[in-house]
Write an enzyme that holds these catalytic residues in place. Sequence first.
Site, PDB file in Angstrom:
ATOM      1  N   GLN A 194     -10.024  -3.813  -4.064  1.00 42.67           N
ATOM      2  CA  GLN A 194     -11.354  -3.316  -3.701  1.00 42.67           C
ATOM      3  C   GLN A 194     -12.345  -3.552  -4.830  1.00 42.67           C
ATOM      4  OE1 GLN A 194     -11.779  -1.883  -0.536  1.00 42.67           O
ATOM      5  NE2 GLN A 194     -13.873  -2.443  -1.054  1.00 42.67           N
ATOM      6  N   ARG A 207       0.883  -1.179   0.000  1.00 46.12           N
ATOM      7  CA  ARG A 207       0.000   0.000   0.000  1.00 46.12           C
ATOM      8  C   ARG A 207       0.912   1.217   0.000  1.00 46.12           C
ATOM      9  NH1 ARG A 207      -5.366   1.134   3.407  1.00 46.12           N
ATOM     10  NH2 ARG A 207      -6.094  -0.090   1.641  1.00 46.12           N
ATOM     11  N   ASP A 214     -17.243   6.889  -1.964  1.00 45.44           N
ATOM     12  CA  ASP A 214     -16.025   6.760  -1.156  1.00 45.44           C
ATOM     13  C   ASP A 214     -15.795   8.116  -0.489  1.00 45.44           C
ATOM     14  OD1 ASP A 214     -13.624   5.923  -0.049  1.00 45.44           O
ATOM     15  OD2 ASP A 214     -12.474   6.058  -1.905  1.00 45.44           O
ATOM     16  N   CYS A 249     -16.248   1.389  -0.126  1.00 47.82           N
ATOM     17  CA  CYS A 249     -15.060   0.569   0.162  1.00 47.82           C
ATOM     18  C   CYS A 249     -14.743   0.560   1.648  1.00 47.82           C
ATOM     19  CB  CYS A 249     -13.878   1.075  -0.639  1.00 47.82           C
ATOM     20  SG  CYS A 249     -13.414   2.751  -0.222  1.00 47.82           S
ATOM     21  N   HIS A 274      -6.956   0.879  -6.840  1.00 42.04           N
ATOM     22  CA  HIS A 274      -7.204  -0.024  -5.705  1.00 42.04           C
ATOM     23  C   HIS A 274      -7.869  -1.306  -6.227  1.00 42.04           C
ATOM     24  CE1 HIS A 274      -7.659  -1.376  -1.734  1.00 42.04           C
ATOM     25  NE2 HIS A 274      -8.527  -0.519  -1.236  1.00 42.04           N
ATOM     26  N   ARG A 321     -13.349  -8.996   0.505  1.00 43.46           N
ATOM     27  CA  ARG A 321     -11.905  -8.770   0.361  1.00 43.46           C
ATOM     28  C   ARG A 321     -11.138 -10.041   0.698  1.00 43.46           C
ATOM     29  NH1 ARG A 321      -9.810  -3.515   0.683  1.00 43.46           N
ATOM     30  NH2 ARG A 321      -7.846  -4.599   0.309  1.00 43.46           N
TER      31      ARG A 321
HETATM   32  N1   CP Z   1     -11.187  -0.497   1.879  1.00 48.27           N
HETATM   33  C1   CP Z   1      -9.933  -0.565   2.358  1.00 48.27           C
HETATM   34  O1   CP Z   1      -8.955  -0.747   1.618  1.00 48.27           O
HETATM   35  O2   CP Z   1      -9.849  -0.427   3.718  1.00 48.27           O
HETATM   36  P1   CP Z   1      -8.551  -0.224   4.585  1.00 48.27           P
HETATM   37  O3   CP Z   1      -7.999   1.144   4.272  1.00 48.27           O
HETATM   38  O4   CP Z   1      -9.020  -0.345   5.991  1.00 48.27           O
HETATM   39  O5   CP Z   1      -7.551  -1.286   4.226  1.00 48.27           O
HETATM   40  N1  NVA Z   2      -9.933   6.554  -1.450  1.00 52.80           N
HETATM   41  C1  NVA Z   2      -9.602   6.066  -0.133  1.00 52.80           C
HETATM   42  C2  NVA Z   2      -9.773   4.591  -0.068  1.00 52.80           C
HETATM   43  C3  NVA Z   2      -9.490   3.982   1.265  1.00 52.80           C
HETATM   44  C4  NVA Z   2      -9.640   2.502   1.272  1.00 52.80           C
HETATM   45  C5  NVA Z   2      -8.179   6.458   0.204  1.00 52.80           C
HETATM   46  O1  NVA Z   2      -7.305   6.344  -0.664  1.00 52.80           O
HETATM   47  O2  NVA Z   2      -7.939   6.899   1.333  1.00 52.80           O
END
Ligand code: CP
Ligand code: NVA
Length: 310
Positions: A132, A102, A225, A265, A129, A293
């Site tokens: 997701q 990430r 989101d 998400c 992502h 997930r």
């Molecule tokens: N939706 C998602 O990726 O959640 P987290 O940021 O908690 O991993």
């Molecule tokens: N768009 C959000 C998604 C989190 C899972 C972010 O990047 O923070």
Amino acid sequence: MKQKHLLSLKDYSRADIEEIFDLARKMKSRPGDYRKALEGKTLAMIFQKPSTRTRVSFEVGMYQLGGHALFLGADAIQLNRGETVPDTAKVLSRFVDGIMARVFAHQDITDLARHATVPVINGLSDLLHPCQALAAYFTLLERRGSLDGLKIAYVGDGNNVCHELMFGAVKLGVAMSVASPAGYEPNQLIVKSAAREAQKGRTPAPEVMSGPREAVKGADVVYTDVWTSMGQEEESEARNAAFEGFIVDQALMSEAKPDAVFMHCLPAHRGEEVAAEVMDGPQSIVFDEAESRLHVQKALMTLLMGQPQT
Ligand code: CP
Ligand code: NVA
């Protein structure tokens, strides 16, 4: 599956995605059959940003498959002290069987994949992502039995989740409309790229528009989101102002099909991008999506990191 990594569903065919869904369905119904699928394998999990779902679902998933996951937080490894992404990729490849990361810059994910000799999975970048989107479409497939004729409306920030939902939609033949305020539309390069993929696959290209009501008309799914993604915290006041009128509330939901579902998400902010009445209401399937997930990622890891089938 011939794929080596998962950086984006843009690189995947419909058949690749369906292979993941088929295995995910089997793993979900008979988890005990897969307790040794990744026996002795280790996944390194690099997190430059916080996470609840991604961390827990990958870690639990590896455990359930007989493998092991290593949590490598931003401050726990040398990456934040100047060790390069290519060097990190090369070193981790000597120890582990897969890397999930990430990151902020999407380039870091592509660099990891270029320099690693093991599979790399994008666990969210500023741009995309894919895990997701896999979870979202798997949830819908399970619920409806088919994605044929589905229309998804995304209301809100044209961000990483929106981008990947677009790639998923064009690969799976799902019609998609996106409504974002001016200045917060999805990235033009991604919109064009999704349109090219749609043309190749003879599927509908996502439509970008400005009005949430117009976008959700006739939709089977209303998706949103957060307005402020991780790393954009300083913009949050300006964003809250710009997104006024983009909350998904019951009035907006009633413009969609009567049996439409609400997806997110997560994490969600009630009273900002979604009203509590929708988030906690009967149309919401956000926790099914969160659970998915685990299933799709277990399938994905097994296909990427498991023994090649002979
Ligand atoms: N939706 C998602 O990726 O959640 P987290 O940021 O908690 O991993
Ligand atoms: N768009 C959000 C998604 C989190 C899972 C972010 O990047 O923070």
